[in-house]
Design a protein around this motif. Structure first.
Motif, PDB file in Angstrom:
ATOM      1  N   LYS A  66       0.821  -1.212   0.000  1.00  7.11           N
ATOM      2  CA  LYS A  66       0.000   0.000   0.000  1.00  7.11           C
ATOM      3  C   LYS A  66       0.852   1.258   0.000  1.00  7.11           C
ATOM      4  N   ILE A  67       1.938   1.233   0.747  1.00  5.93           N
ATOM      5  CA  ILE A  67       2.787   2.420   0.842  1.00  5.93           C
ATOM      6  C   ILE A  67       3.522   2.646  -0.471  1.00  5.93           C
ATOM      7  N   VAL A  68       4.052   1.581  -1.047  1.00  2.88           N
ATOM      8  CA  VAL A  68       4.747   1.690  -2.338  1.00  2.88           C
ATOM      9  C   VAL A  68       3.809   2.249  -3.401  1.00  2.88           C
ATOM     10  N   LYS A  69       2.612   1.699  -3.480  1.00  3.20           N
ATOM     11  CA  LYS A  69       1.652   2.130  -4.494  1.00  3.20           C
ATOM     12  C   LYS A  69       1.240   3.584  -4.283  1.00  3.20           C
ATOM     13  N   ALA A  70       1.028   3.971  -3.042  1.00  3.53           N
ATOM     14  CA  ALA A  70       0.610   5.341  -2.755  1.00  3.53           C
ATOM     15  C   ALA A  70       1.662   6.350  -3.185  1.00  3.53           C
ATOM     16  N   ILE A  71       2.919   6.036  -2.946  1.00  2.00           N
ATOM     17  CA  ILE A  71       4.010   6.935  -3.339  1.00  2.00           C
ATOM     18  C   ILE A  71       4.083   7.047  -4.856  1.00  2.00           C
ATOM     19  N   GLN A  72       3.976   5.918  -5.530  1.00  2.00           N
ATOM     20  CA  GLN A  72       4.034   5.922  -6.987  1.00  2.00           C
ATOM     21  C   GLN A  72       2.905   6.758  -7.587  1.00  2.00           C
ATOM     22  N   GLN A  73       1.703   6.549  -7.099  1.00  2.00           N
ATOM     23  CA  GLN A  73       0.547   7.263  -7.644  1.00  2.00           C
ATOM     24  C   GLN A  73       0.628   8.757  -7.345  1.00  2.00           C
ATOM     25  N   GLN A  74       1.071   9.114  -6.149  1.00  2.00           N
ATOM     26  CA  GLN A  74       1.136  10.530  -5.794  1.00  2.00           C
ATOM     27  C   GLN A  74       2.196  11.261  -6.604  1.00  2.00           C
ATOM     28  N   ALA A  75       3.334  10.617  -6.843  1.00  2.00           N
ATOM     29  CA  ALA A  75       4.391  11.249  -7.637  1.00  2.00           C
ATOM     30  C   ALA A  75       3.910  11.537  -9.052  1.00  2.00           C
ATOM     31  N   GLU A  76       3.070  10.677  -9.565  1.00  2.00           N
ATOM     32  CA  GLU A  76       2.542  10.865 -10.916  1.00  2.00           C
ATOM     33  C   GLU A  76       1.450  11.941 -10.948  1.00  2.00           C
ATOM     34  N   GLU A  77       0.679  12.050  -9.866  1.00  2.00           N
ATOM     35  CA  GLU A  77      -0.471  12.958  -9.847  1.00  2.00           C
ATOM     36  C   GLU A  77      -0.093  14.385  -9.435  1.00  2.00           C
ATOM     37  N   LEU A  78       0.624  14.530  -8.308  1.00  2.00           N
ATOM     38  CA  LEU A  78       1.026  15.844  -7.790  1.00  2.00           C
ATOM     39  C   LEU A  78       2.306  15.651  -7.003  1.00  2.00           C
ATOM     40  N   ASP A  79       3.415  16.105  -7.574  1.00  2.00           N
ATOM     41  CA  ASP A  79       4.705  15.855  -6.933  1.00  2.00           C
ATOM     42  C   ASP A  79       4.986  16.835  -5.807  1.00  2.00           C
ATOM     43  N   TYR A  80       4.597  18.104  -5.993  1.00  2.00           N
ATOM     44  CA  TYR A  80       4.847  19.103  -4.955  1.00  2.00           C
ATOM     45  C   TYR A  80       3.784  20.188  -5.062  1.00  2.00           C
ATOM     46  N   ALA A  81       3.401  20.727  -3.921  1.00  2.00           N
ATOM     47  CA  ALA A  81       2.517  21.886  -3.868  1.00  2.00           C
ATOM     48  C   ALA A  81       3.072  22.835  -2.816  1.00  2.00           C
ATOM     49  N   PRO A  82       2.976  24.145  -3.030  1.00  3.29           N
ATOM     50  CA  PRO A  82       3.499  25.095  -2.038  1.00  3.29           C
ATOM     51  C   PRO A  82       2.853  24.869  -0.673  1.00  3.29           C
ATOM     52  N   ALA A  83       3.669  24.972   0.358  1.00  3.96           N
ATOM     53  CA  ALA A  83       3.172  24.737   1.709  1.00  3.96           C
ATOM     54  C   ALA A  83       2.681  26.017   2.377  1.00  3.96           C
ATOM     55  N   PHE A  84       3.017  27.182   1.815  1.00  2.00           N
ATOM     56  CA  PHE A  84       2.628  28.455   2.415  1.00  2.00           C
ATOM     57  C   PHE A  84       1.485  29.064   1.611  1.00  2.00           C
ATOM     58  N   GLN A  85       0.387  29.354   2.266  1.00  2.00           N
ATOM     59  CA  GLN A  85      -0.793  29.996   1.665  1.00  2.00           C
ATOM     60  C   GLN A  85      -1.466  29.156   0.576  1.00  2.00           C
ATOM     61  N   MET A  86      -1.040  27.897   0.448  1.00  2.00           N
ATOM     62  CA  MET A  86      -1.646  26.961  -0.493  1.00  2.00           C
ATOM     63  C   MET A  86      -1.733  25.599   0.199  1.00  2.00           C
ATOM     64  N   GLY A  87      -2.548  24.717  -0.378  1.00  2.00           N
ATOM     65  CA  GLY A  87      -2.669  23.399   0.220  1.00  2.00           C
ATOM     66  C   GLY A  87      -2.974  22.349  -0.815  1.00  2.00           C
TER      67      GLY A  87
END
Length: 442
Positions: A66-87
């Motif tokens: 589950k952890i491996v799959k979650a990391i793979q899917q998240q990297a493909e969908e959204l790799d990074y988002a600003p942590a300040f004033q965004m979520g």
């Protein structure tokens, strides 16, 4: 410009390794190249039974689907988002899941990238909280001898492990320390919580009277001190700390970087000991060690003290570029699901008695002067070699690796904290191999 020298693919010189005897390691490297379940695979193809959950962090074992799959899917969908004033949604979802898992008083989670950063965050929140309440004179922080709270300046200031402190100057001012709770002359070979030593908590009252209790912002302790060699709180000790803090308006912070997420057979040590701090610091098991992440869990009272003033203003001037990182958040969610699916957060209570009996079966072997245990954690303390402290335990570590088990040493103490998925046969292998090691070392 100077020319760069060619570097061979396997050149070990460039990496300055943390908490490692670099010269010894690079003369005889111990390289891990794969992991699954309870085992590591070495560069030469050997299987090593993981007796330390990586570094107290891989609570669900290795290569969990589950952890491996979650990391793979998240990297493909959204790799990074600003942590300040965004979520992004998963950070909020993980905060909700985490506060649902935590004891009832904790309603808010502030994300960091490690346990060290989570400690710094909790200390800063404590100081800022008192200012927000109009008590800015509370600037003092109290830690404990032999405590480990990470490696940033706040953490080593309140920490009490001498080698972590001595090289770095004066550190933070306004810090004092409680005595540690290790009383081997009274509590040697204790199973679970020691009977003697609750009165050591009264040292906080003495410190409060020395400095003035109105000047103390917070006390930070590990409910069970891990990295210093598994020092267990005496019965009643944590309760007395809580009472003294309440008496004087001092915040109590539990550093649960090690004890969080099932290590003692309960989700958190606060659950296990039934003592509620004002903040819980966690990391390691939050993402099963796969992606760096930490968190500070805070009560509504602490959080809400900041939620004043104009709504467009930042309430707390603190945070990190990677706070609530999308991939770390996905790993955290999958980790919590894995724990829930397999009942891992309470498994330490189920198999703990077998673990305890196995560990204490080492009593009487050469060099063993104490054995301590709680949940799925244990320590075997060895008599040091005269004039060569730490050498005996380090020799045991090397020989254990040769024999196919991974243990951890701190000073002359062997510490073990296997993944929560360990079974009885693997406990027998781990402890049985350690018994062989103890009979072979000088």
């Amino acid at each position: 410009m100077s020319e760069r020298r060619p570097v061979a693919p396997n050149d070990l010189k460039a990496f300055w390794m943390p908490y490692t005897a670099n010269r010894q390691f690079k003369s005889a490297p111990r390289m891990l190249v794969a992991a699954e379940g309870m085992h590591y695979t070495t560069a030469d193809g050997r299987q090593i039974l993981d007796g330390t959950a990586g570094l107290w962090c891989c609570n669900a074992g290795h290569k969990r689907p589950k952890i491996v799959k979650a990391i793979q899917q998240q990297a493909e969908e959204l790799d990074y988002a600003p942590a300040f004033q965004m979520g992004h949604p998963k950070a909020f979802e993980l905060a909700n899941r985490l506060t649902e898992l935590a004891p009832a008083p904790f309603e808010h989670a502030f994300f960091t990238n490690s346990g060290s950063e989570a400690v710094e965050t909790a200390l800063k929140i404590a100081l800022a909280y008192h200012r927000a309440k109009g008590e800015g004179q509370r600037f003092r922080l109290v830690g404990r001898e032999r405590g480990y709270h990470g490696v940033n300046f706040g953490g080593i200031s309140v920490g009490g492990i001498v080698p972590n402190r001595r090289m770095f100057g004066t550190l933070l001012t306004g810090v004092d320390h409680l005595r540690h709770t290790h009383l081997p002359e009274q509590n040697a070979f204790t199973r679970g919580q020691p009977e003697h030593g609750a009165e050591l908590a009264d040292e906080l009252e003495r410190i409060a009277q020395l400095h003035g209790p109105e000047t103390i912002a917070a006390v930070i302790v590990e409910p069970m001190a891990g990295s210093t060699g598994v020092l267990l709180p005496p019965k009643g000790y944590l309760q007395r700390l809580r009472e003294i803090c309440d008496r004087h308006g001092i915040l109590l912070i539990f550093d649960e970087v090690i004890t969080g997420f099932g290590r003692l057979g309960a989700p958190f040590a606060a659950d296990y000991f039934d003592v509620m701090p004002d903040m819980i610091v966690c990391a390691k098991g939050l993402t099963n060690g796969v992606i760096p992440m930490g968190a500070v869990l805070a009560t509504a009272a602490i959080h809400d003290a900041f939620m004043t003033g104009p709504e467009h203003m930042i309430e707390l001037f603190h945070g990190y570029t990677y706070s609530g990182n999308p991939i770390a958040s996905a790993a955290g969610l999958a980790t919590l699901e894995t724990y829930a699916d397999e009942g891992l957060l309470t498994r330490g209570a189920e198999i703990g008695s077998y673990w305890e009996d196995a560990l204490h079966g080492l009593r009487g072997l050469p060099h063993v002067v104490d054995i301590r245990n709680m949940g799925l954690i244990g320590a075997v303390e060895l008599a040091p070699i005269a004039g060569a402290p730490t050498q005996r335990a380090f020799s045991a570590f090397l020989k254990a690796y040769e024999k196919g088990i991974l243990i951890r040493t701190t000073g002359d103490i062997i510490a073990m904290s296997p993944p929560l998925i360990i079974d009885k046969d693997q406990i027998d292998q781990l402890v049985g191999t350690l018994a062989e090691v103890l009979q072979e070392i000088d």
